[in-house]
Design a protein around this motif. Structure first.
Motif, PDB file in Angstrom:
ATOM      1  N   THR A  74       0.581  -1.266  -0.128  1.00  0.00           N
ATOM      2  CA  THR A  74       0.084  -0.242  -0.463  1.00  0.00           C
ATOM      3  C   THR A  74       1.041   0.998  -0.257  1.00  0.00           C
ATOM      4  O   THR A  74       1.772   1.691   0.738  1.00  0.00           O
ATOM      5  N   GLY A  77       2.012   8.509   0.999  1.00  0.00           N
ATOM      6  CA  GLY A  77       2.755   9.918   1.089  1.00  0.00           C
ATOM      7  C   GLY A  77       3.255  10.602   2.504  1.00  0.00           C
ATOM      8  O   GLY A  77       3.766  10.345   3.416  1.00  0.00           O
ATOM      9  N   GLY A  81      -4.643  11.532   4.089  1.00  0.00           N
ATOM     10  CA  GLY A  81      -5.949  10.815   3.170  1.00  0.00           C
ATOM     11  C   GLY A  81      -6.841  10.649   4.414  1.00  0.00           C
ATOM     12  O   GLY A  81      -6.885  10.230   5.130  1.00  0.00           O
ATOM     13  N   ASN A  82      -8.630  10.983   3.899  1.00  0.00           N
ATOM     14  CA  ASN A  82      -9.456  10.830   5.432  1.00  0.00           C
ATOM     15  C   ASN A  82     -10.500  10.035   4.546  1.00  0.00           C
ATOM     16  O   ASN A  82     -11.619   9.896   5.768  1.00  0.00           O
ATOM     17  N   SER A 139      -6.144  21.794   1.117  1.00  0.00           N
ATOM     18  CA  SER A 139      -5.822  22.839   2.064  1.00  0.00           C
ATOM     19  C   SER A 139      -5.124  21.976   3.155  1.00  0.00           C
ATOM     20  O   SER A 139      -4.334  22.421   3.886  1.00  0.00           O
ATOM     21  N   ALA A 144       1.162  17.083   3.251  1.00  0.00           N
ATOM     22  CA  ALA A 144       0.414  16.352   1.467  1.00  0.00           C
ATOM     23  C   ALA A 144       1.637  16.533   0.542  1.00  0.00           C
ATOM     24  O   ALA A 144       2.634  17.677   0.569  1.00  0.00           O
ATOM     25  N   GLY A 147       2.486  13.249  -5.145  1.00  0.00           N
ATOM     26  CA  GLY A 147       2.169  11.508  -5.169  1.00  0.00           C
ATOM     27  C   GLY A 147       1.020  11.221  -4.085  1.00  0.00           C
ATOM     28  O   GLY A 147      -0.052  10.877  -5.373  1.00  0.00           O
ATOM     29  N   GLY A 148       0.421  11.269  -3.433  1.00  0.00           N
ATOM     30  CA  GLY A 148      -0.055  11.429  -2.433  1.00  0.00           C
ATOM     31  C   GLY A 148      -1.551  12.253  -3.414  1.00  0.00           C
ATOM     32  O   GLY A 148      -2.878  11.501  -3.030  1.00  0.00           O
ATOM     33  N   PHE A 149      -1.733  13.721  -3.368  1.00  0.00           N
ATOM     34  CA  PHE A 149      -2.017  14.729  -3.721  1.00  0.00           C
ATOM     35  C   PHE A 149      -2.987  13.754  -5.154  1.00  0.00           C
ATOM     36  O   PHE A 149      -4.392  13.762  -5.437  1.00  0.00           O
ATOM     37  N   CYS A 151      -3.331  11.136  -6.132  1.00  0.00           N
ATOM     38  CA  CYS A 151      -4.150   9.079  -5.744  1.00  0.00           C
ATOM     39  C   CYS A 151      -4.704   9.042  -5.029  1.00  0.00           C
ATOM     40  O   CYS A 151      -5.455   8.200  -5.254  1.00  0.00           O
ATOM     41  N   GLY A 201      -3.701   4.730  -6.098  1.00  0.00           N
ATOM     42  CA  GLY A 201      -2.256   3.714  -5.769  1.00  0.00           C
ATOM     43  C   GLY A 201      -3.055   2.232  -6.424  1.00  0.00           C
ATOM     44  O   GLY A 201      -1.801   1.449  -5.845  1.00  0.00           O
ATOM     45  N   VAL A 206       2.837   5.782  -8.067  1.00  0.00           N
ATOM     46  CA  VAL A 206       3.646   7.299  -8.636  1.00  0.00           C
ATOM     47  C   VAL A 206       4.492   7.282  -8.381  1.00  0.00           C
ATOM     48  O   VAL A 206       4.869   7.019  -7.296  1.00  0.00           O
ATOM     49  N   LEU A 324     -12.118  19.417  10.328  1.00  0.00           N
ATOM     50  CA  LEU A 324     -10.827  18.825  11.767  1.00  0.00           C
ATOM     51  C   LEU A 324     -10.906  19.967  12.193  1.00  0.00           C
ATOM     52  O   LEU A 324     -10.985  18.822  13.657  1.00  0.00           O
TER      53      LEU A 324
HETATM   54  C1  LIG Z   1      -7.565  18.591   6.794  1.00  0.00           C
HETATM   55  C2  LIG Z   1      -7.605  17.721   5.793  1.00  0.00           C
HETATM   56  C3  LIG Z   1      -8.211  18.316   5.111  1.00  0.00           C
HETATM   57  C4  LIG Z   1      -7.740  17.899   3.835  1.00  0.00           C
HETATM   58  N1  LIG Z   1      -8.282  18.747   2.625  1.00  0.00           N
HETATM   59  C5  LIG Z   1      -8.496  17.707   1.486  1.00  0.00           C
HETATM   60  C6  LIG Z   1      -8.858  18.781   0.016  1.00  0.00           C
HETATM   61  O1  LIG Z   1      -9.016  20.296  -0.101  1.00  0.00           O
HETATM   62  N2  LIG Z   1      -8.581  18.811  -1.243  1.00  0.00           N
HETATM   63  C7  LIG Z   1      -8.807  16.990  -1.062  1.00  0.00           C
HETATM   64  O2  LIG Z   1      -8.486  16.327  -2.557  1.00  0.00           O
HETATM   65  N3  LIG Z   1      -8.383  16.218  -0.241  1.00  0.00           N
HETATM   66  C8  LIG Z   1      -8.206  16.576   0.995  1.00  0.00           C
HETATM   67  N4  LIG Z   1      -7.651  16.169   2.101  1.00  0.00           N
HETATM   68  C9  LIG Z   1      -7.759  14.435   2.265  1.00  0.00           C
HETATM   69  C10 LIG Z   1      -5.758  14.456   1.709  1.00  0.00           C
HETATM   70  O3  LIG Z   1      -5.086  15.353   2.273  1.00  0.00           O
HETATM   71  C11 LIG Z   1      -5.546  14.771   0.365  1.00  0.00           C
HETATM   72  O4  LIG Z   1      -5.917  14.270  -0.800  1.00  0.00           O
HETATM   73  C12 LIG Z   1      -3.478  15.224   0.136  1.00  0.00           C
HETATM   74  O5  LIG Z   1      -3.430  15.082  -0.735  1.00  0.00           O
HETATM   75  C13 LIG Z   1      -3.581  12.972   0.510  1.00  0.00           C
HETATM   76  O6  LIG Z   1      -1.451  13.074   0.132  1.00  0.00           O
HETATM   77  P1  LIG Z   1      -1.166  12.792   1.413  1.00  0.00           P
HETATM   78  O7  LIG Z   1       0.372  12.982   0.391  1.00  0.00           O
HETATM   79  O8  LIG Z   1      -1.053  12.298   2.587  1.00  0.00           O
HETATM   80  O9  LIG Z   1      -1.157  11.038   0.835  1.00  0.00           O
HETATM   81  P2  LIG Z   1      -1.643  10.179   1.380  1.00  0.00           P
HETATM   82  O10 LIG Z   1      -3.182  10.227   2.091  1.00  0.00           O
HETATM   83  O11 LIG Z   1      -0.625   9.582   1.739  1.00  0.00           O
HETATM   84  O12 LIG Z   1      -2.615   9.017   0.104  1.00  0.00           O
HETATM   85  C14 LIG Z   1      -3.299   9.119  -1.056  1.00  0.00           C
HETATM   86  C15 LIG Z   1      -3.910   7.894  -1.505  1.00  0.00           C
HETATM   87  O13 LIG Z   1      -2.546   8.050  -2.175  1.00  0.00           O
HETATM   88  C16 LIG Z   1      -2.204   7.061  -2.475  1.00  0.00           C
HETATM   89  N5  LIG Z   1      -0.741   6.879  -2.658  1.00  0.00           N
HETATM   90  C17 LIG Z   1       0.474   7.768  -1.559  1.00  0.00           C
HETATM   91  N6  LIG Z   1       1.481   8.345  -2.632  1.00  0.00           N
HETATM   92  C18 LIG Z   1       0.910   7.619  -3.727  1.00  0.00           C
HETATM   93  C19 LIG Z   1       2.107   7.402  -4.855  1.00  0.00           C
HETATM   94  N7  LIG Z   1       3.740   7.831  -5.578  1.00  0.00           N
HETATM   95  N8  LIG Z   1       1.897   6.259  -5.861  1.00  0.00           N
HETATM   96  C20 LIG Z   1       0.509   5.774  -5.771  1.00  0.00           C
HETATM   97  N9  LIG Z   1      -0.884   5.720  -4.811  1.00  0.00           N
HETATM   98  C21 LIG Z   1      -0.277   6.812  -3.827  1.00  0.00           C
HETATM   99  C22 LIG Z   1      -2.285   6.141  -0.989  1.00  0.00           C
HETATM  100  O14 LIG Z   1      -2.447   4.563  -1.757  1.00  0.00           O
HETATM  101  C23 LIG Z   1      -4.002   6.132  -0.922  1.00  0.00           C
HETATM  102  O15 LIG Z   1      -4.697   5.904  -1.513  1.00  0.00           O
HETATM  103  C24 LIG Z   1      -7.712  16.818   3.704  1.00  0.00           C
HETATM  104  C25 LIG Z   1      -7.160  15.885   4.497  1.00  0.00           C
HETATM  105  C26 LIG Z   1      -7.621  16.741   5.716  1.00  0.00           C
HETATM  106  C27 LIG Z   1      -7.339  15.503   6.856  1.00  0.00           C
END
Ligand SMILES: Cc1cc2nc3c(=O)[nH]c(=O)nc-3n(C[C@H](O)[C@H](O)[C@H](O)COP(=O)(O)OP(=O)(O)OC[C@H]3O[C@@H](n4cnc5c(N)ncnc54)[C@H](O)[C@@H]3O)c2cc1C
Length: 474
Positions: A74, A77, A81-82, A139, A144, A147-149, A151, A201, A206, A324
């Motif tokens: 799995t 990033g 993610g929520n 936000s 973040a 890649g996480g954003f 994916c 993912g 990615v 949050l």
């Molecule tokens: C307070 C709060 C505010 C938020 N606001 C927003 C918002 O405004 N807009 C929004 O879209 N989301 C929002 N989110 C959700 C989340 O923060 C975003 O989507 C964020 O960009 C995820 O990035 P991350 O690096 O934490 O990814 P992660 O949570 O680590 O991963 C997200 C997903 O992508 C996959 N993944 C991660 N990296 C890779 C990679 N390199 N290759 C393949 N798969 C991968 C993971 O397996 C998982 O399924 C928010 C969440 C919270 C808690």
């Protein structure tokens, strides 16, 4: 199922692993606890080990070794993610990509970086190198990863001008490693990037992303109060529709969200006031002030980003940050996601506000897609039971506002509300054994799965269904 982690670690002497149970537990989690339903369902989910590759070659070696040993992987990033997207439902390896932070290039109009780069670092680098900034960010900009954003996310701050990640032209390319005996490196461009956007993912790891940039802007954070929710929503819509006025955020928060959950902002708004939060370009600010006068709006907060006055950047009160802040004050609060389709966005928001009163507190995020302004709803809900949550969603659906369930870990039951045939076909090609983030793509794991047909999707983008999301028709 027990996984042969000892053999995995022995096969990869160059890769760092975390085995300490407390750290493994911590890295096996994201913000799944936003949902009372996911909180109960996923609390025991845990990886066997965390892998921390430092290079793309190490990622490939890890995938090859996991494939040979049939260990699920799995990707992760920053774990913000929520919906439990980054939680390893079948155990195995959490592949922490946060050490892949190299920026490949920043040019006029675009940038390319490794997937683990923090979005804020990429933004800072783009400003410094080329006077550019990301068109949109969640936000969670400060934590973040890129890649996480791509994916796991969908859009956010900037979507009022640029739409979502899935809109053609925002994500330009992705470099993807497959989950095979010998992982292949694929360069996806054009519509092919849809194969990994918001796929959690499941369709590949990615390692690099290329995104479009916009000219950097000096943003001014502002908050505007209204005594009437309908007036606040109408102002938000009018502001979002002002094409010549540069803005990155238009958020409407009904009372008592500011007063109950946002402390300083609530104090400044005063009892009973509804707030519109916005980011306005300095050169548009005078025009914005004229608009405030025309709408009899009361400015309660305005500042340049460099002024410290105890408040967070305004975007950290918006999008999923609103939820949050509420959860920090009251753990019984939850939320759902909905679309208020154009042209009735304001009307449906006002009607639902009147209907639910204090049980469902309206939170609107204005977005622009396909030339139309609509808004997403991220209302805060005073949670009682799962049944009542479903009833509330049914009322939204019946009012013409489709809901996108944030209380589920699967792609099909959440924001997508459908099987994505392109991503399903790609997964069969890139991950034939189903080892990548198992349990998140129902169509792959449950061949007989048949979702209810519906044509409205959050940020569906270049899949030929774009009109449906703004009109709400299928
Ligand atoms: C307070 C709060 C505010 C938020 N606001 C927003 C918002 O405004 N807009 C929004 O879209 N989301 C929002 N989110 C959700 C989340 O923060 C975003 O989507 C964020 O960009 C995820 O990035 P991350 O690096 O934490 O990814 P992660 O949570 O680590 O991963 C997200 C997903 O992508 C996959 N993944 C991660 N990296 C890779 C990679 N390199 N290759 C393949 N798969 C991968 C993971 O397996 C998982 O399924 C928010 C969440 C919270 C808690």
């Amino acid at each position: 199922m027990a996984h042969d982690i000892e053999s995995l670690i022995a096969a990869l002497p160059e890769v760092s692993f975390v085995t300490d149970p407390a750290r493994v537990k911590n890295k096996s989690r994201d913000f799944y606890w936003y949902s009372p339903i996911l909180r109960d369902a996923l609390d025991d989910v845990r990886a066997d080990v965390i892998a921390l590759p430092a290079t793309e070659a190490q990622v490939a070696a890890t995938l090859a070794a996991c494939h040979a040993l049939r260990i699920p992987v799995t990707p992760r990033g920053a774990g913000t993610g929520n919906y439990g997207q980054a939680m390893p439902l079948a155990g195995g390896v959490v592949l922490d990509l946060s050490a892949l932070t190299e920026i490949r290039f920043i040019r006029w109009g675009s940038a390319r970086a490794q997937s683990g780069v923090r979005l804020l670092d990429l933004d800072d680098a783009a400003r410094a190198a080329a006077g550019q900034e990301q068109r949109m960010h969640p936000s969670t900009l400060r934590n973040a990863t890129l890649g996480g954003f791509v994916c796991g996310g969908s859009g956010g701050v900037g979507s009022v001008t640029w739409g979502g990640l899935r809109d053609r032209g925002n994500v330009l390319a992705a470099r993807v490693l497959t989950m095979e005996a010998e992982p292949r490196i694929l360069e996806l461009r054009g519509d092919d990037v849809q194969k990994v956007i918001h796929a959690y993912g499941t369709t590949g790891v990615v390692t690099e992303v290329e995104i479009a940039l916009a000219p950097a802007v000096e943003w001014i954070d502002a908050a505007v109060a209204f005594e009437d929710f309908a007036a606040a929503a109408a102002f938000g819509h009018a502001l979002a529709c002002q094409d010549a006025l540069l803005k990155k955020l238009v958020t409407v928060l009904a009372a008592p969200i500011p007063q109950s959950f946002l402390r300083l902002l609530g104090e400044r708004a005063g009892a009973g006031s509804h707030l519109v939060l916005t980011m306005i370009a300095r050169e548009s600010y005078e025009a914005f002030e004229a608009m405030l006068r025309a709408y009899r709006a009361r400015l309660v907060h305005a500042r340049a980003p460099d002024l410290i006055d105890g408040l967070l950047p305004i975007y950290e009160y918006a999008w999923n940050h609103t939820t949050l802040h509420a959860l920090k004050v009251d753990r019984t609060i939850t939320y759902h996601q909905t679309l208020h389709p154009a042209p009735d966005s304001v009307r449906t928001a006002v009607e639902l506000h009147a209907r639910f009163g204090d049980e469902v507190l309206q939170h609107l995020e204005f977005v622009r897609f396909d030339g139309t302004v609509a808004c997403f709803g991220l209302p805060l809900i005073r949670f009682t039971t799962a049944e009542r949550l479903r009833e509330i969603e049914a009322i939204y659906d019946a009012s013409g506002c489709p809901t996108f369930n944030p209380h589920t870990v699967t792609l099909e039951d959440g924001g997508m509300k459908r099987i994505d045939p392109v991503q399903l076909a790609f997964k069969r090609e890139t991950d034939p054994l189903g080892l990548l983030n198992p349990g998140k793509m129902r169509a792959f794991h449950e061949p007989d799965y048949a979702p209810a047909a519906r044509g409205v999707h959050l940020f569906a983008g270049g899949s030929g269904e774009s009109t449906s999301r703004s009109t709400g028709t299928s």
